[in-house]
Motif scaffolding. Structure first.
Motif, short mmCIF file in Angstrom:
data_model
loop_
_atom_site.label_atom_id
_atom_site.label_comp_id
_atom_site.label_asym_id
_atom_site.label_seq_id
_atom_site.Cartn_x
_atom_site.Cartn_y
_atom_site.Cartn_z
N GLY A 139 0.82 -1.20 0.00
CA GLY A 139 0.00 0.00 0.00
C GLY A 139 0.86 1.26 0.00
N GLY A 140 0.25 2.37 -0.43
CA GLY A 140 0.92 3.66 -0.36
C GLY A 140 2.06 3.86 -1.33
N VAL B 186 0.68 7.54 -6.46
CA VAL B 186 0.95 8.98 -6.49
C VAL B 186 -0.19 9.79 -5.89
CG1 VAL B 186 2.52 8.88 -8.46
CG2 VAL B 186 0.06 9.07 -8.88
N GLY B 187 -1.04 9.14 -5.09
CA GLY B 187 -2.13 9.86 -4.46
C GLY B 187 -1.68 10.61 -3.22
N ALA B 188 -2.61 11.34 -2.62
CA ALA B 188 -2.29 12.17 -1.46
C ALA B 188 -1.79 11.34 -0.28
CB ALA B 188 -3.52 12.97 -1.04
N ARG B 189 -2.26 10.08 -0.17
CA ARG B 189 -1.83 9.24 0.94
C ARG B 189 -0.73 8.25 0.55
NH1 ARG B 189 -7.02 6.74 3.80
NH2 ARG B 189 -7.51 6.18 1.64
N ASP B 190 -0.22 8.37 -0.67
CA ASP B 190 0.86 7.47 -1.13
C ASP B 190 2.21 8.10 -0.80
OD1 ASP B 190 -0.71 5.34 -2.36
OD2 ASP B 190 -1.34 6.89 -3.77
N LYS C 277 0.78 -5.12 -15.67
CA LYS C 277 -0.62 -4.98 -15.30
C LYS C 277 -1.14 -6.33 -14.81
CE LYS C 277 -4.77 -2.76 -17.19
NZ LYS C 277 -5.39 -2.18 -18.41
N PRO C 278 -1.77 -6.36 -13.63
CA PRO C 278 -2.08 -5.25 -12.75
C PRO C 278 -0.89 -4.88 -11.85
CG PRO C 278 -2.94 -7.27 -11.82
CD PRO C 278 -2.36 -7.64 -13.16
N GLY C 279 -0.85 -3.62 -11.40
CA GLY C 279 0.12 -3.24 -10.40
C GLY C 279 1.25 -2.35 -10.86
N HIS C 280 1.02 -1.49 -11.86
CA HIS C 280 2.14 -0.66 -12.32
C HIS C 280 2.65 0.34 -11.29
CE1 HIS C 280 -1.19 2.16 -13.29
NE2 HIS C 280 -0.26 3.09 -13.13
N PRO C 281 1.91 0.71 -10.21
CA PRO C 281 2.46 1.69 -9.26
C PRO C 281 3.49 1.11 -8.28
CG PRO C 281 0.05 1.76 -9.27
CD PRO C 281 0.48 0.50 -9.94
N MET D 56 8.16 -1.69 -2.51
CA MET D 56 6.91 -1.02 -2.15
C MET D 56 5.80 -1.53 -3.06
SD MET D 56 8.72 2.71 -1.72
CE MET D 56 10.15 2.20 -2.72
N LEU D 57 5.02 -2.47 -2.55
CA LEU D 57 3.97 -3.11 -3.34
C LEU D 57 2.70 -2.27 -3.33
CD1 LEU D 57 4.35 -6.78 -2.02
CD2 LEU D 57 5.30 -5.82 -4.13
N PRO D 58 1.94 -2.29 -4.43
CA PRO D 58 0.64 -1.60 -4.43
C PRO D 58 -0.31 -2.22 -3.42
CG PRO D 58 1.35 -2.17 -6.66
CD PRO D 58 2.25 -2.89 -5.72
N GLY D 59 -1.34 -1.45 -3.06
CA GLY D 59 -2.27 -1.93 -2.05
C GLY D 59 -3.33 -2.88 -2.54
#
Length: 443
Positions: A266-267, A270-274, A294-298, A311-314
């Motif tokens: 999580g986090g 590029v969002g406000a809580r990331d 895909k899925p999970g490019h962030p 840092m894995l996506p949530g």
């Protein structure tokens, strides 16, 4: 366009977003190049050494067998005493002992035979064994109906393993059959690399461990990732959830820099809580942020005080895909373990799988057995391969569990594996042959 060789991270990720995404192979190579295998070694007995990587070469301390032994039930003889024996003209030998013998106490002399069992030591003076079905005992005599040659039906010293033979090189991962071989040659302890340690930190102010209220989510990524780490040969420490606060995230990462790897869930976007990419970049360096998969490019990959941080996506599916692609190779690399590819099953798609060009897509599928086909009955081409129509009948069928949706955990849990659509394809059409990666079946 993807930028496989981009070395600079955008200065403001929240503004820039993911205009440039690193190709998956380049991202993996970048983080592996920044990680150093540990050098910790321990000496273990055989049972706890199962699945561990050897830290030194292992050679046999003794031959197996370390004595000549009978390879068949029968009678130990001198081969020359059986020359000319046949059904019409059997050779006649004296029985040396009324009871079966498995020790060399009863020597075999001229025209003399000693009863032996498979695996028993060959008596002194004997150089061959006549199988029991080729003889007939008559009183104190033995009629031999088949001549044997020197060494026939005898396992020589070192037939299985020679004394001093190299058995395994450093880095070999021990399997159950290896443990049996080591025990057979007199080795009961081995030097192995310690299992790599991994701090698993779930993040997100919305996460709870049970009884979620509206707006809350049960934490599953940390549990899943920690169990995968265990399966891959690492030692996970599954931490409590850390909220989306820079100070709390910084402290959590610093606490686990004693581990070989730190992984967060999580986090990472590029969002406000990331906040994690900024925290890691402040503590060390973000090597990659945004990968063309895909899925999970962030996903983001970094290094802090020589400790790699994944840092894995949530979203659960995105977390799993990225854990397999980046965390698993790191565990193997740092722990000196072989990074073998997952087993695959060739199947035929029954539905189309779409994919974006330049992106590697991981589509979850279920596999159903195809109609049983007989190779003996199928027509074959000149090169010996089964013809397409026959082969298509016997191939398993792969059915996508869900075309998209990285938050749907059941699409992975209820799947048998996934199909990786390469970057140069715009998907696979129904009816195409595909390789289904059984990633959860591999260690």
């Amino acid at each position: 366009m993807d930028s496989p060789d981009a070395d600079e991270t955008p200065p403001d990720r929240r503004t820039a977003g993911f205009k440039d995404r690193t190709r998956i192979d380049a991202a993996r190579r970048r983080v592996l190049d920044a990680a150093t295998p540990h050098k910790r070694i321990e000496r273990l007995s055989l049972v706890p050494a199962d699945g561990r990587a050897l830290a030194e070469a292992v050679t046999s301390q003794r031959a197996v067998p370390d004595y000549r032994r009978a390879a068949m039930d029968g009678w130990a003889v001198r081969a020359e005493d059986t020359f000319g024996a046949s059904d019409r003209s059997p050779g006649i030998l004296r029985v040396a002992d009324d009871e079966p013998s498995s020790s060399p106490e009863t020597a075999v002399g001229p025209e003399r035979a000693v009863r032996v069992h498979t695996g028993s030591e060959l008596p002194d003076g004997a150089d061959a064994v006549v199988m029991i079905e080729h003889v007939e005992r008559v009183g104190e005599e033995l009629e031999v109906f088949d001549a044997v040659t020197d060494g026939e039906n005898v396992a020589p010293v070192g037939e299985d393993v020679a004394e001093g033979q190299l058995l395994f090189e450093p880095g070999h991962r021990l399997r159950p059959s290896d443990l049996g071989l080591l025990k057979s040659v007199g080795i009961d302890r081995v030097q192995v690399y310690e299992r790599p340690t991994v701090g698993v930190i779930p993040t997100g102010e919305e996460l709870v461990q049970s009884d979620p209220a509206p707006g809350e989510v049960i934490e599953t990524n940390g549990l899943t990732v920690s169990r995968l780490v265990e399966r891959w040969g690492g030692v996970p420490t599954y931490r409590n959830v850390v909220t989306d606060d820079e100070s709390a995230l910084r402290a959590a990462i610093q606490r686990d820099l004693t581990k070989d790897i730190v992984v967060t869930t999580g986090g990472s976007s590029v969002g406000a809580r990331d906040l994690l990419p900024e925290v890691v970049d402040d503590l060390g360096e973000v090597l990659v942020h945004g990968v063309a998969l895909k899925p999970g490019h962030p996903v983001a990959l970094g290094i802090v005080e020589e400790t790699p941080v994944v840092m894995l996506p949530g979203y659960p599916v995105a977390a799993i895909v990225n854990a397999v692609q980046f965390l698993r190779p790191l565990v193997k690399h740092i722990g000196h373990l072989p990074d073998d590819p997952p087993p695959t099953t060739t199947a035929r798609l029954d539905q189309k799988i779409p994919s974006e060009p330049g992106v590697r897509t991981f589509a979850r599928v279920k596999v159903a057995d195809g109609a049983a086909g007989s190779d003996d009955d199928s027509e074959r081409d000149d090169d010996g391969s089964a013809r397409e129509d026959e082969e298509s009948d016997s191939l398993p069928t792969a059915t996508p569990t869900r075309a998209s949706g990285s938050g749907v955990l059941s699409s992975v849990a209820l799947a048998d594996g996934w199909v990786a659509v390469p970057e140069d394809r715009e998907g696979y059409d129904a009816g195409e042959r595909v390789a289904v990666e059984r990633w959860e079946w591999s260690a």
